[in-house]
Structure formats: C-alpha cells, structure tokens
Design a protein around this motif. Structure first.
Motif, PDB file in Angstrom:
ATOM      1  N   HIS A  73      50.736  28.307  46.646  1.00  0.00           N
ATOM      2  CA  HIS A  73      50.009  27.451  45.712  1.00  0.00           C
ATOM      3  C   HIS A  73      48.502  27.657  45.862  1.00  0.00           C
ATOM      4  N   ASN A  74      48.012  27.587  47.083  1.00  0.00           N
ATOM      5  CA  ASN A  74      46.574  27.730  47.318  1.00  0.00           C
ATOM      6  C   ASN A  74      46.102  29.160  47.074  1.00  0.00           C
ATOM      7  N   LEU A  75      46.960  30.123  47.367  1.00  0.00           N
ATOM      8  CA  LEU A  75      46.611  31.519  47.109  1.00  0.00           C
ATOM      9  C   LEU A  75      46.390  31.734  45.620  1.00  0.00           C
ATOM     10  N   ALA A  76      47.286  31.199  44.796  1.00  0.00           N
ATOM     11  CA  ALA A  76      47.149  31.342  43.347  1.00  0.00           C
ATOM     12  C   ALA A  76      45.900  30.636  42.844  1.00  0.00           C
ATOM     13  N   THR A  77      45.626  29.432  43.351  1.00  0.00           N
ATOM     14  CA  THR A  77      44.458  28.670  42.908  1.00  0.00           C
ATOM     15  C   THR A  77      43.171  29.444  43.131  1.00  0.00           C
ATOM     16  N   GLY A  78      43.120  30.205  44.200  1.00  0.00           N
ATOM     17  CA  GLY A  78      41.923  30.971  44.502  1.00  0.00           C
ATOM     18  C   GLY A  78      41.591  32.035  43.471  1.00  0.00           C
ATOM     19  N   TYR A  79      42.580  32.427  42.652  1.00  0.00           N
ATOM     20  CA  TYR A  79      42.351  33.426  41.607  1.00  0.00           C
ATOM     21  C   TYR A  79      42.223  32.792  40.227  1.00  0.00           C
ATOM     22  N   ASP A  80      42.130  31.471  40.163  1.00  0.00           N
ATOM     23  CA  ASP A  80      42.086  30.773  38.885  1.00  0.00           C
ATOM     24  C   ASP A  80      40.907  31.227  38.033  1.00  0.00           C
ATOM     25  N   ASP A  81      39.734  31.375  38.649  1.00  0.00           N
ATOM     26  CA  ASP A  81      38.537  31.734  37.891  1.00  0.00           C
ATOM     27  C   ASP A  81      38.189  33.216  38.027  1.00  0.00           C
ATOM     28  N   PHE A  82      39.178  34.029  38.406  1.00  0.00           N
ATOM     29  CA  PHE A  82      38.954  35.471  38.517  1.00  0.00           C
ATOM     30  C   PHE A  82      38.736  36.041  37.118  1.00  0.00           C
ATOM     31  N   GLU A  83      37.660  36.751  36.929  1.00  0.00           N
ATOM     32  CA  GLU A  83      37.311  37.252  35.602  1.00  0.00           C
ATOM     33  C   GLU A  83      38.134  38.487  35.239  1.00  0.00           C
ATOM     34  N   GLY A  84      38.459  38.591  33.953  1.00  0.00           N
ATOM     35  CA  GLY A  84      39.188  39.755  33.465  1.00  0.00           C
ATOM     36  C   GLY A  84      40.620  39.431  33.082  1.00  0.00           C
ATOM     37  N   ASP A  85      41.324  40.439  32.603  1.00  0.00           N
ATOM     38  CA  ASP A  85      42.702  40.282  32.147  1.00  0.00           C
ATOM     39  C   ASP A  85      43.724  40.486  33.259  1.00  0.00           C
ATOM     40  N   SER A  86      43.256  40.742  34.452  1.00  0.00           N
ATOM     41  CA  SER A  86      44.137  40.941  35.598  1.00  0.00           C
ATOM     42  C   SER A  86      43.473  40.353  36.829  1.00  0.00           C
ATOM     43  N   SER A  87      44.272  40.145  37.874  1.00  0.00           N
ATOM     44  CA  SER A  87      43.738  39.687  39.149  1.00  0.00           C
ATOM     45  C   SER A  87      44.480  40.417  40.264  1.00  0.00           C
ATOM     46  N   PRO A  88      43.961  40.385  41.484  1.00  0.00           N
ATOM     47  CA  PRO A  88      44.667  41.038  42.583  1.00  0.00           C
ATOM     48  C   PRO A  88      46.088  40.516  42.787  1.00  0.00           C
ATOM     49  N   LEU A  89      46.363  39.285  42.350  1.00  0.00           N
ATOM     50  CA  LEU A  89      47.694  38.705  42.531  1.00  0.00           C
ATOM     51  C   LEU A  89      48.678  39.163  41.464  1.00  0.00           C
ATOM     52  N   SER A  90      48.185  39.763  40.388  1.00  0.00           N
ATOM     53  CA  SER A  90      49.061  40.138  39.267  1.00  0.00           C
ATOM     54  C   SER A  90      50.187  41.066  39.693  1.00  0.00           C
ATOM     55  N   GLN A  91      49.889  42.022  40.555  1.00  0.00           N
ATOM     56  CA  GLN A  91      50.920  42.979  40.963  1.00  0.00           C
ATOM     57  C   GLN A  91      52.030  42.330  41.783  1.00  0.00           C
ATOM     58  N   PHE A  92      51.770  41.122  42.307  1.00  0.00           N
ATOM     59  CA  PHE A  92      52.773  40.420  43.106  1.00  0.00           C
ATOM     60  C   PHE A  92      53.403  39.258  42.332  1.00  0.00           C
ATOM     61  N   PHE A  93      53.049  39.141  41.049  1.00  0.00           N
ATOM     62  CA  PHE A  93      53.509  37.995  40.264  1.00  0.00           C
ATOM     63  C   PHE A  93      55.029  37.884  40.257  1.00  0.00           C
ATOM     64  N   GLN A  94      55.701  38.956  39.929  1.00  0.00           N
ATOM     65  CA  GLN A  94      57.157  38.889  39.802  1.00  0.00           C
ATOM     66  C   GLN A  94      57.854  38.581  41.123  1.00  0.00           C
ATOM     67  N   PRO A  95      57.537  39.274  42.233  1.00  0.00           N
ATOM     68  CA  PRO A  95      58.212  38.927  43.491  1.00  0.00           C
ATOM     69  C   PRO A  95      57.894  37.523  43.988  1.00  0.00           C
ATOM     70  N   VAL A  96      56.672  37.045  43.746  1.00  0.00           N
ATOM     71  CA  VAL A  96      56.325  35.682  44.165  1.00  0.00           C
ATOM     72  C   VAL A  96      57.108  34.660  43.351  1.00  0.00           C
ATOM     73  N   VAL A  97      57.164  34.858  42.043  1.00  0.00           N
ATOM     74  CA  VAL A  97      57.914  33.938  41.181  1.00  0.00           C
ATOM     75  C   VAL A  97      59.391  33.946  41.548  1.00  0.00           C
ATOM     76  N   THR A  98      59.929  35.130  41.785  1.00  0.00           N
ATOM     77  CA  THR A  98      61.340  35.245  42.171  1.00  0.00           C
ATOM     78  C   THR A  98      61.609  34.502  43.474  1.00  0.00           C
ATOM     79  N   ALA A  99      60.724  34.658  44.455  1.00  0.00           N
ATOM     80  CA  ALA A  99      60.900  33.991  45.743  1.00  0.00           C
ATOM     81  C   ALA A  99      60.845  32.474  45.602  1.00  0.00           C
ATOM     82  N   LEU A 100      59.943  31.977  44.756  1.00  0.00           N
ATOM     83  CA  LEU A 100      59.826  30.528  44.560  1.00  0.00           C
ATOM     84  C   LEU A 100      61.046  29.966  43.829  1.00  0.00           C
ATOM     85  N   LEU A 101      61.546  30.691  42.848  1.00  0.00           N
ATOM     86  CA  LEU A 101      62.745  30.241  42.135  1.00  0.00           C
ATOM     87  C   LEU A 101      63.957  30.228  43.063  1.00  0.00           C
TER      88      LEU A 101
END
Length: 239
Positions: free
Chosen positions: A147-175
């Motif tokens: 949760h806090n890791l994601a919040t830290g990228y909330d105001d990251f400028e641009g159409d991508s963030s460093p967390l984007s490449q991990f979006f799917q595995p993180v979402v899968t793990a949380l589900l």
C-alpha cells in the motif's frame, strides 16, 4: 513470546510508541541515541534482541529528517529484506512493519531522500510477493508495505512508473491473499489486501490501464459475491 493482535497493548508496543513520540519531539537528536542499540542487537542470535532492535528502528522513522535517516536506511535495507526469512515469526512481523514504515516515510518521487529506487525495487517487490504467502498476520503487514509502496508513486510524472512492470504480479498476489483469507477466516487480511489493491490501482499509470480494465469483471463478481453473503451476526457484517 507470540504475536499479539495489533490493538493489544503490551510493554513492547508501549515502548515503541514512546520511542516514536520521542522521535517526533527531538527529531534528528534521537538517531544517535537509538542507532547504536539497533546496530548492536539486530544481528544477535536471540530473537528477542533482533525483534526489539528492528522495532526500535521502525519507531524512529517519523520525526528525524530524511537527510539523517536515508544513509542508515540504505545501509540496513538489504538486511531487513533478508530478515523477512527469519526463523522467528515475531521478527518477520516487525520487519515487515518496519519496511512498511520506510515506504511511508522515506519513499516518494517528491522526496529529496527517497530510499526506494530502481535498484532495490525489484528485490523489495519479490520479497513481499513471497512473504504474502506466509502466515496471515505477516501477510497483513506485507499489504501495508505494498500500500505504502504504491502511494509513493502516486505523483510520479508520465504515463508509466517504476512500479508498472510489477503491477500484474502485485495485483495477483493481493487477490490471492484476499482469497486465502476466506480459507483462514482472516477478515483483517481480506480488508488489508483489498485496501492495498485499491491503492495499487489508484496509483497506477496509463501503461497499466489495459490490465485494470481486465480486472473489472473480476471485481464486479467479488462485489456481487460479498453482497449476496448472508448477514447473521456483527462478525458477518464486518466480513
């Protein structure tokens, strides 16, 4: 000797709370008073020393400046990630909480002294995805980290963030953690997993929009499943 509920007041929690208040009051001056204790005890064979040192470290992360804390966190970060495999569950639990505090206090694109970077992010995410499969009480703290890791990228400028490449595995793990909570009857884990999932989605960028769209039918089904559950008690209502 064993993990308590988060709301349980004991001497360890009282000590950590007191230390946190001191850190907020005297700020940078608390670091030279606490850091030697952390260094001396965090690697000891007796788990109580490892756990207390980790809690002491986590308790002073709010108050002192990033300029003072960042070098120490950078020094300890790899050790903390390794401690997520500690043989003692209490140590793992407090370690996950401390990492979550680091992500809350010393992570963000707007911060001059952010300690989460492209070098340690893959290892951090990997360790959290592995750890969320463990005991529900540990998984709850991992949700706090994500949760806090994601919040830290909330105001990251641009159409991508460093967390984007991990979006799917993180979402899968949380589900999977949320689904596992039905088996373990851990209402708190389910709540924390969906709270973290909500934040990961909220802070996502345009490059993950397709993955978010794919989740809509799944989340709609989960909502319908929840609304159709019979409510027979206050505990059922909470679930």
């Amino acid at each position: 000797e064993e993990l308590q509920d988060d709301g349980t007041w004991d001497i360890a929690l009282a000590g950590g709370t007191c230390l946190g208040l001191v850190a907020n009051t005297i700020e940078d001056d608390v670091v030279p008073l606490v850091w030697p204790y952390v260094q001396e005890n965090i690697g000891k064979a007796e788990w109580r020393f490892r756990e207390s040192a980790t809690m002491a470290f986590g308790s002073i992360l709010e108050g002192p400046s990033g300029q003072v804390l960042a070098p120490l966190v950078n020094m300890a970060f790899g050790f903390l990630l390794n401690a997520m495999n500690d043989e003692n569950m209490c140590v793992r639990d407090t370690t996950a909480w401390t990492i979550g505090r680091i992500c809350a206090e010393l992570h963000g694109s707007h911060m001059q002294f952010s300690v989460i970077n492209n070098t340690n992010l893959p290892n951090l995410v990997g360790v959290m995805i592995q750890s969320i499969e463990g005991e529900p009480v540990i998984a709850e703290k991992v949700c706090y980290v994500l949760h806090n890791l994601a919040t830290g990228y909330d105001d990251f400028e641009g159409d991508s963030s460093p967390l984007s490449q991990f979006f799917q595995p993180v979402v899968t793990a949380l589900l999977e953690a949320a689904n596992k909570s039905f088996v373990s009857q851990s209402t708190k884990l389910r709540y924390h997993a969906y709270e973290a999932l909500n934040e990961v989605i909220r802070c996502s960028k345009k490059d993950t929009a397709g993955l978010v769209l794919q989740m809509i039918p799944l989340m709609t089904g989960k909502l319908q499943e929840t609304l159709s559950m019979p409510v027979q008690s206050a505990e059922d209502r909470e679930k």
